[in-house]
Enzyme design. Structure first.
Site, short mmCIF file in Angstrom:
data_model
loop_
_atom_site.label_atom_id
_atom_site.label_comp_id
_atom_site.label_asym_id
_atom_site.label_seq_id
_atom_site.Cartn_x
_atom_site.Cartn_y
_atom_site.Cartn_z
N HIS A 103 30.92 52.57 34.23
CA HIS A 103 31.96 51.47 34.35
C HIS A 103 32.68 51.02 33.01
O HIS A 103 33.80 50.77 33.17
CB HIS A 103 31.04 50.11 34.89
N ARG A 163 47.07 76.71 37.06
CA ARG A 163 46.22 78.12 37.23
C ARG A 163 45.24 77.90 38.19
O ARG A 163 44.24 77.05 38.03
CB ARG A 163 45.43 78.38 35.73
N ARG A 168 49.75 79.30 40.62
CA ARG A 168 49.91 80.57 40.34
C ARG A 168 48.57 81.24 41.10
O ARG A 168 47.55 80.48 40.99
CB ARG A 168 49.67 80.92 39.06
N GLU A 223 56.18 88.66 32.94
CA GLU A 223 55.21 88.84 31.62
C GLU A 223 55.10 90.13 31.07
O GLU A 223 54.27 90.53 30.24
CB GLU A 223 54.01 88.07 31.85
N ASN A 227 53.08 84.45 26.64
CA ASN A 227 51.69 84.88 25.80
C ASN A 227 51.64 86.37 26.54
O ASN A 227 51.56 87.34 25.28
CB ASN A 227 50.64 84.26 26.31
N ARG A 286 45.96 90.00 22.08
CA ARG A 286 45.89 88.51 21.92
C ARG A 286 44.65 88.04 21.13
O ARG A 286 44.55 87.08 20.63
CB ARG A 286 46.26 87.78 23.05
N CYS A 339 56.78 79.31 30.94
CA CYS A 339 55.42 78.43 31.17
C CYS A 339 54.54 78.95 30.05
O CYS A 339 53.26 78.47 29.85
CB CYS A 339 54.85 78.82 32.50
#
Lengths: 554, 85
Positions: free
Chosen positions: A188, A295, A331, A430, A453, A464, A501
């Site tokens: 709480h 996602r 997506r 992408e 990305n 990456r 995005c």
């Protein structure tokens, strides 16, 4: 200086004196009673009085902290009227011939034990509720009053734990922060702190041991740190941090209801990227106009089996309802590469980034894809849903996807299940392939969203995950910006919208470029929206449009 | 006896607030209302019983309504659950 760590449950920084809030322990003395009948009625009178007190607390909470927080006192009243609880107390008094105080204490322990043994964090917290109502009754029976507070200046409240009835009795105008030794983000105190928007840290071990009453302290709700008797350096560091924090909050407040429109009147949509429905409140708090990338992987990653249609439907539906008609781009499954799920039982790949991932899994295993599409389409009846497909490289893939979607749609129609007939279907841009053939792709879909990305990784051939290779990665490389420009031109030539995005969307050194090439939407993590919005409203696109060539190195 | 089922959408399951709402609504029924989940069952008019079922997100709960006014009680309860839980 003493530094304590806990879990921050509400951000912000507070400076003040530490007020140790200690409960007067109600020790219950077990005594024998002869006249059990009158002992029971003594209990029932105390129970009635407790109910009246709870009613008053409910009204106080309703006025001060709203209905959601006040509801707990209604629950407390129900608990105090629960037949099983009452019967347990009555029968202990009559069967064992002992006093009401002891009967209540024993019953409280038994019921609290039931909650404590549950493997559910939320329910464990409810043990505190049972103890809270029982202590109230014991207090009335034994004539010991409630805890009082004796501070006149605003203070940081430090306690082992705070019962809802205790927090509501505190004078809210004098609380700078909450710090408790026990508690979780569901307790709480945490909920209340978030409602009041004051810093709060729970689960602070050793908090009450130091005898630190009325000592100076600093609470950092963001990191969950408490500095008791802080040294000079800490004080000045935290002052600075607090000022930054206040500046950020002010910017947020100032911009919250401002639309992202440039000085010369060009509009852009600022959406949020989210990973779970838990992030939805952040979208609102930061002034997001919709969700540009939801996602859906978390549903698969958090599960130990293929999530069923109904499981997925419930999550999607709820998210759409929470966004109340604002656009939510979900997506479809994007696993493989760096995100693996055990039960998919995917063979190990030499080069997973270029292997069977995302849409490739869906096209290989249509049964998994169809389950997600059915859940999504069913949910589309409850808000403004758009479906986005990842890792597209060809027109053929998109045609195959659309055929499956059409098939699922007619299946739903024949089952008379409602869905949004005009649901938007879009794709991620992408891969270099998708960017290059975006003129053809634009004729097949309702929107594009650039995933910068992966587009960077595939364009520059840089892994990456490899920090050594990353040195060679120029995220503003003209090849990437040219690809985005190509996709944007092709989208607009075919009358569809295009968003970004990936991480570049939040890069404010590129905002002018994105506005200049007419990007329609930027989707970034919720916390980055205010800064981005600030950049948009300060930009004069007409004045900077001439610089597009500089970005593209033409 | 009339029975129906519902599944809990709240991520915290049937925690304090929704459990309280459900009990409040069940108290309005003249019929006996029993909740069943897995092998466990509980009286829907008793808060500790309802909380004791530890209903989690996604769980399917069966509601049994038994009494002279069972049909109307079940209808109104079902409607309330659909709109509020």
């Amino acid at each position: 200086m003493r530094i304590l760590k806990g879990t921050g449950v509400c951000g912000g920084i507070a400076f003040g004196k530490l007020y140790l809030f200690s409960k007067t322990e109600k020790t219950v003395k077990r005594t024998h009673v002869e006249d059990t009948e009158s002992e029971i009625s003594r209990f029932e009178k105390a129970q009635q009085e407790a109910l009246e007190q709870l009613e008053a607390l409910h009204d106080k909470a309703l006025a001060e902290v709203g209905e959601a927080n006040a509801m707990i006192f209604e629950i407390h009243q129900m608990m105090l009227c629960d037949e099983d609880y009452l019967n347990s107390i009555r029968s202990i008094i009559s069967d064992q011939g002992i006093n009401a105080e002891t009967a209540v204490a024993v019953t409280a322990d038994n019921f609290a034990e039931m909650f404590s043994s549950m493997d559910d964090e939320y329910m464990k917290e409810r043990a505190a509720d049972v103890k809270d109502i029982s202590e109230r009754v014991i207090g009335i029976l034994s004539g010991t009053g409630n805890v009082g507070t004796d501070y006149s200046e605003p203070v940081i409240i430090a306690a082992e734990d705070l019962a809802p009835s205790e927090t509501v009795q505190l004078d809210k105008s004098k609380i700078l922060a909450f710090v408790t030794e026990k508690g979780s983000s569901n307790s709480h105190t945490s909920i209340l702190a978030r409602t009041m928007n004051i810093p709060a840290v729970v689960g602070v071990e050793g908090l009450m041991e130091g005898n630190d009453g009325m000592k100076d302290a600093i609470v950092d709700g963001g990191t969950g740190t408490i500095y008791i008797e802080p040294d000079e350096t800490t004080v000045s560091q935290m002052r600075e941090k607090r000022e930054d924090d206040i500046r950020r909050r002010e910017m947020l407040d100032r911009l919250k209801n401002v639309n992202p429109v440039t000085k010369d009147g060009q509009e852009i949509l600022l959406y949020a990227n989210i990973g779970t429905p838990d992030d939805l409140p952040l979208v609102y708090a930061n002034g997001g106009q919709g969700v540009g990338l939801f996602r859906s992987e978390f549903i698969y990653l958090e599960s130990d089996h293929y999530p069923t249609e109904d499981e997925q439907f419930a999550v999607y539906k709820k998210s759409l309802e929470k966004m109340a008609g604002k656009r939510v781009v979900i997506r479809t499954l994007d696993i493989g590469a760096d995100k693996q799920v055990d039960y998919f039982d995917m063979p190990k790949e030499e080069n997973p980034a270029m292997g069977v991932r995302a849409i490739r899994i869906c096209l290989n295993r249509p049964e998994i894809f169809r389950t997600q599409l059915r859940a999504l389409l069913r949910a589309s009846a409850y808000g403004k849903l758009a479906i986005m497909f990842p890792m597209i490289t060809s027109v053929d893939e998109v045609k195959r996807i659309k055929a499956i979607v059409e098939d699922v749609k007619s299946e739903l129609r024949s089952e008379e299940i409602k869905f949004d007939e005009n649901i938007e279907l879009g794709i991620m841009i992408e891969t270099p392939a998708a960017a290059i053939v975006s003129d053809r792709l634009a004729k097949e879909v309702d929107f594009f969203s650039v995933g910068t990305n992966d587009l960077t990784q595939y364009t520059l051939a840089i892994d990456r995950q490899n920090s050594e290779a990353e040195k060679f990665c120029d995220t503003h490389h003209e090849s990437i910006l040219r690809f985005i420009k190509i996709a944007a031109d092709n989208a607009h030539a075919n009358g569809i919208w295009i968003g970004i995005c990936g991480e570049l969307g939040a890069d404010i050194s590129l905002t002018e470029f994105f506005l200049s090439i007419g990007i329609d939407e930027l989707s970034v993590s919720p916390g980055k929206i205010p800064e981005l919005k600030n950049k948009v409203i300060e930009t004069d696109v007409t004045a900077v449009k001439g610089r597009v060539g500089e970005y593209l190195k033409y | 006896m009339v029975t129906f089922t519902f599944s809990v959408n709240d991520e915290n399951g049937l925690h304090a607030r929704p459990a309280g709402l459900l009990v409040k609504e069940a108290m309005k029924c003249k019929s006996a209302v029993t909740l069943k989940k897995g092998g466990k069952s509980g009286d829907a008019k008793k808060i500790f019983n309802v909380m004791g079922l530890a209903v989690k997100h996604g769980d399917v709960v069966t509601v049994e309504v038994d009494g002279i006014t069972e049909q109307e009680d079940a209808d109104s309860l079902k409607k309330y659950i659909e709109e509020n839980l």
